[in-house]
Design a protein around this motif. Structure first.
Motif, short mmCIF file in Angstrom:
data_model
loop_
_atom_site.label_atom_id
_atom_site.label_comp_id
_atom_site.label_asym_id
_atom_site.label_seq_id
_atom_site.Cartn_x
_atom_site.Cartn_y
_atom_site.Cartn_z
N SER A 91 53.10 8.94 13.12
CA SER A 91 53.54 10.11 12.36
C SER A 91 52.43 10.71 11.51
CB SER A 91 54.71 9.71 11.45
OG SER A 91 54.35 8.65 10.59
N ASN A 92 51.34 9.94 11.26
CA ASN A 92 50.22 10.43 10.46
C ASN A 92 49.01 10.79 11.30
OD1 ASN A 92 51.82 9.94 8.30
ND2 ASN A 92 50.57 8.37 7.37
N ARG A 93 49.17 10.80 12.61
CA ARG A 93 48.05 11.09 13.51
C ARG A 93 48.07 12.55 13.96
NH1 ARG A 93 45.51 6.60 15.67
NH2 ARG A 93 46.43 4.61 15.05
N TYR B 143 58.77 16.19 2.19
CA TYR B 143 57.49 15.76 2.76
C TYR B 143 57.41 16.02 4.26
CZ TYR B 143 53.74 12.42 3.96
OH TYR B 143 52.60 11.83 4.44
N LYS B 144 58.52 15.80 4.96
CA LYS B 144 58.52 15.94 6.42
C LYS B 144 59.27 17.17 6.91
CE LYS B 144 56.11 12.51 8.01
NZ LYS B 144 56.65 11.39 8.78
N GLY B 145 60.18 17.71 6.10
CA GLY B 145 61.02 18.78 6.60
C GLY B 145 61.01 20.00 5.71
N ASN B 146 62.20 20.53 5.43
CA ASN B 146 62.36 21.72 4.59
C ASN B 146 63.52 21.43 3.63
OD1 ASN B 146 63.31 24.29 3.58
ND2 ASN B 146 62.07 25.29 5.16
N GLU B 147 63.18 21.16 2.40
CA GLU B 147 64.17 20.71 1.42
C GLU B 147 65.28 21.73 1.21
OE1 GLU B 147 64.16 18.69 -3.05
OE2 GLU B 147 62.42 19.81 -2.34
N GLU C 299 67.94 10.94 15.19
CA GLU C 299 66.86 10.11 14.68
C GLU C 299 65.58 10.48 15.40
OE1 GLU C 299 68.38 6.25 15.53
OE2 GLU C 299 69.51 6.11 13.66
N SER C 300 64.46 10.42 14.71
CA SER C 300 63.18 10.77 15.33
C SER C 300 62.56 9.60 16.06
CB SER C 300 62.21 11.31 14.27
OG SER C 300 62.02 10.37 13.25
N THR D 241 56.24 13.32 13.27
CA THR D 241 55.29 14.15 12.53
C THR D 241 56.05 15.26 11.80
OG1 THR D 241 54.93 15.71 14.36
CG2 THR D 241 53.53 13.74 14.30
N ARG D 242 55.42 15.82 10.79
CA ARG D 242 56.04 16.94 10.07
C ARG D 242 56.30 18.10 11.04
NH1 ARG D 242 57.06 19.48 5.32
NH2 ARG D 242 56.38 21.63 5.07
N LYS D 243 55.36 18.35 11.93
CA LYS D 243 55.54 19.43 12.91
C LYS D 243 56.76 19.17 13.78
CE LYS D 243 52.96 22.16 16.26
NZ LYS D 243 52.80 23.33 15.40
N HIS D 244 56.96 17.92 14.17
CA HIS D 244 58.09 17.54 15.01
C HIS D 244 59.41 17.84 14.30
CE1 HIS D 244 60.08 14.19 17.65
NE2 HIS D 244 60.35 15.39 18.08
N ILE D 245 59.51 17.42 13.04
CA ILE D 245 60.74 17.64 12.28
C ILE D 245 60.96 19.12 12.01
CG2 ILE D 245 62.04 17.03 10.21
CD1 ILE D 245 61.46 14.70 12.17
N LEU D 246 59.89 19.84 11.66
CA LEU D 246 60.03 21.28 11.39
C LEU D 246 60.46 22.04 12.64
CD1 LEU D 246 56.98 21.99 9.05
CD2 LEU D 246 59.41 21.96 8.42
N ASN D 247 60.03 21.59 13.81
CA ASN D 247 60.47 22.23 15.05
C ASN D 247 61.96 22.02 15.27
OD1 ASN D 247 58.49 23.78 16.44
ND2 ASN D 247 57.34 21.91 16.83
#
Length: 394
Positions: free
Chosen positions: A7-9, A276-280, A303-304, A360-366
């Motif tokens: 998730s940090n890569r 941190y990972k999504g959109n509050e 779940e991711s 990843t943040r991008k994954h959750i935001l998508n």
């Protein structure tokens, strides 16, 4: 290298037709045999992720995908999995085969446009130039048709791989560094952590959100006090003054709220990860929508990551039980794990997502973007638990 979570890569995914040399490119970039290479088209059938280090970039996850020209019933499924990889891709390599004389690049153009639609930087890579003395003509055609600079390489001979790696470095998206706790603490604040005794956590280890939160608090130069819930009151009494912030496991949100000092602010690991990972703000609106649910409502719990659910699993047991207790009936609930997030959400009234620590943040935001495009509210575990229990948090 191996201790950095995926998730940090930086996620680098390679897309192209079958037998374009995608796996060979991975081996050339990694400078070792990490992907299976064969002259047989379609050797890579499922996305394969490999953790590597690239000098100047750091920890990366490089993803080999099935050819997007795959055929047949299984081919359709493989292409679907390849397309799902886009959701977590930071940089895309779009591979062309110089040995295959093909002026029809409409398929590549379609994928380039999809990648651009997700705001993913695309690097055009012309591979196997050692097999075609006239590769410069192909290179020029690609430049004109795709409006992309082209890196021409021979993966087998490792020719021009250094230039490809340099292009990857220059294409890394510039993203704002987000602190997990920096918006609620400052230097020398006392932060109390109520740590979960989670059945999903491996014996003798903390789960990832807690580890990352601890590291972030230390980076913000605050003081950490940690206990499990059964020692929470004793830990509070041992302090000379109340902690500035209490960060709790969401599963004991309500119990901690009842026992905490009045002046201490309260939040949870999952709520922090909403930001941190999504959109509050999107998650808050999704949590508020819980009040509108009816017996006819259909929910998706997502779940991711993938894990074998155990007795007392938060997504499959605890949240459904809390909803049943609040409304007095069972809901119709579907579950999605890993990359199996539905493209069509039209049958759902609400999506409840995990904290997203393994994505990843991008994954959750998508995923949030997909929900918003289809007007389906989305929230996460921590905010769901807080809403159902009426917990006030920061």
């Amino acid at each position: 290298m191996n201790t950095t979570p995926n998730s940090n890569r930086t996620h680098i995914a390679i897309f192209g037709r079958r037998n374009a040399g995608k796996s060979s490119i991975i081996n050339a970039i990694a400078n070792q045999d990490v992907a299976i290479v064969s002259d047989t088209a379609g050797t890579t059938t499922d996305p394969v992720k490999k953790a590597i280090e690239i000098n100047g970039i750091g920890a990366c996850a490089i993803v080999d995908t099935a050819g997007f020209d795959d055929e047949g019933e299984l081919g359709v499924l493989r292409i679907h999995k390849t397309r799902k990889i886009m959701e977590s891709t930071d940089i895309a390599l779009l591979v062309f085969d110089a040995s295959f004389i093909n002026n029809d690049y409409l398929l590549e153009l379609k994928w380039k446009n999809e990648l651009f639609g997700l705001e993913i930087p695309v690097i055009a890579v012309l591979n196997k130039i050692d097999l075609n003395d006239n590769y410069k003509n192909i290179e020029q055609n690609i430049k004109e048709m795709f409006d992309l600079e082209v890196i021409s390489i021979s993966a087998n001979n490792r020719f021009n791989i250094d230039n490809l790696i340099e292009a990857i470095k220059l294409s890394i998206p510039k993203t704002e560094e987000i602190s997990i706790t920096g918006h609620i603490i400052k230097e020398d604040d006392i932060v109390m952590l109520v740590m979960p005794q989670d059945i999903q956590a491996p014996k003798g280890r903390l789960i990832l959100p807690q580890v990352q939160t601890i590291r972030d608090i230390l980076d913000n130069k605050a003081v950490i006090i940690a206990s499990t819930f059964d020692k929470f009151e004793k830990a509070i009494r041992a302090l000379s003054k109340p902690p500035k912030v209490i960060i709790t496991d969401s599963q004991v949100f309500k119990e901690v709220e009842k026992l905490k000092p009045e002046e201490s602010l309260l939040t949870s690991f999952s709520v922090l990860f909403a930001r941190y990972k999504g959109n509050e703000e999107v998650y808050k609106r999704g949590a508020d929508f819980i009040d509108n649910l009816t017996k006819e409502s259909k929910l998706l719990i997502a779940e991711s990551c993938t894990h074998v659910p155990l007795e007392g699993d938060i997504g499959r047991v605890k949240i459904p039980n809390l909803l049943k207790k609040k409304f007095g009936f069972d809901f119709d609930i579907d579950y999605a794990v890993g990359n199996d997030f539905p493209d069509d959400l039209s049958k759902y009234d609400l999506v409840i997502h995990c904290g997203g620590c393994m994505g990843t943040r991008k994954h959750i935001l998508n995923r949030i973007r997909i929900c918003e495009e289809q007007n389906v509210p989305i929230t996460n575990y921590g905010m769901t638990i807080a809403k159902i229990n009426g917990v006030k948090y920061i």
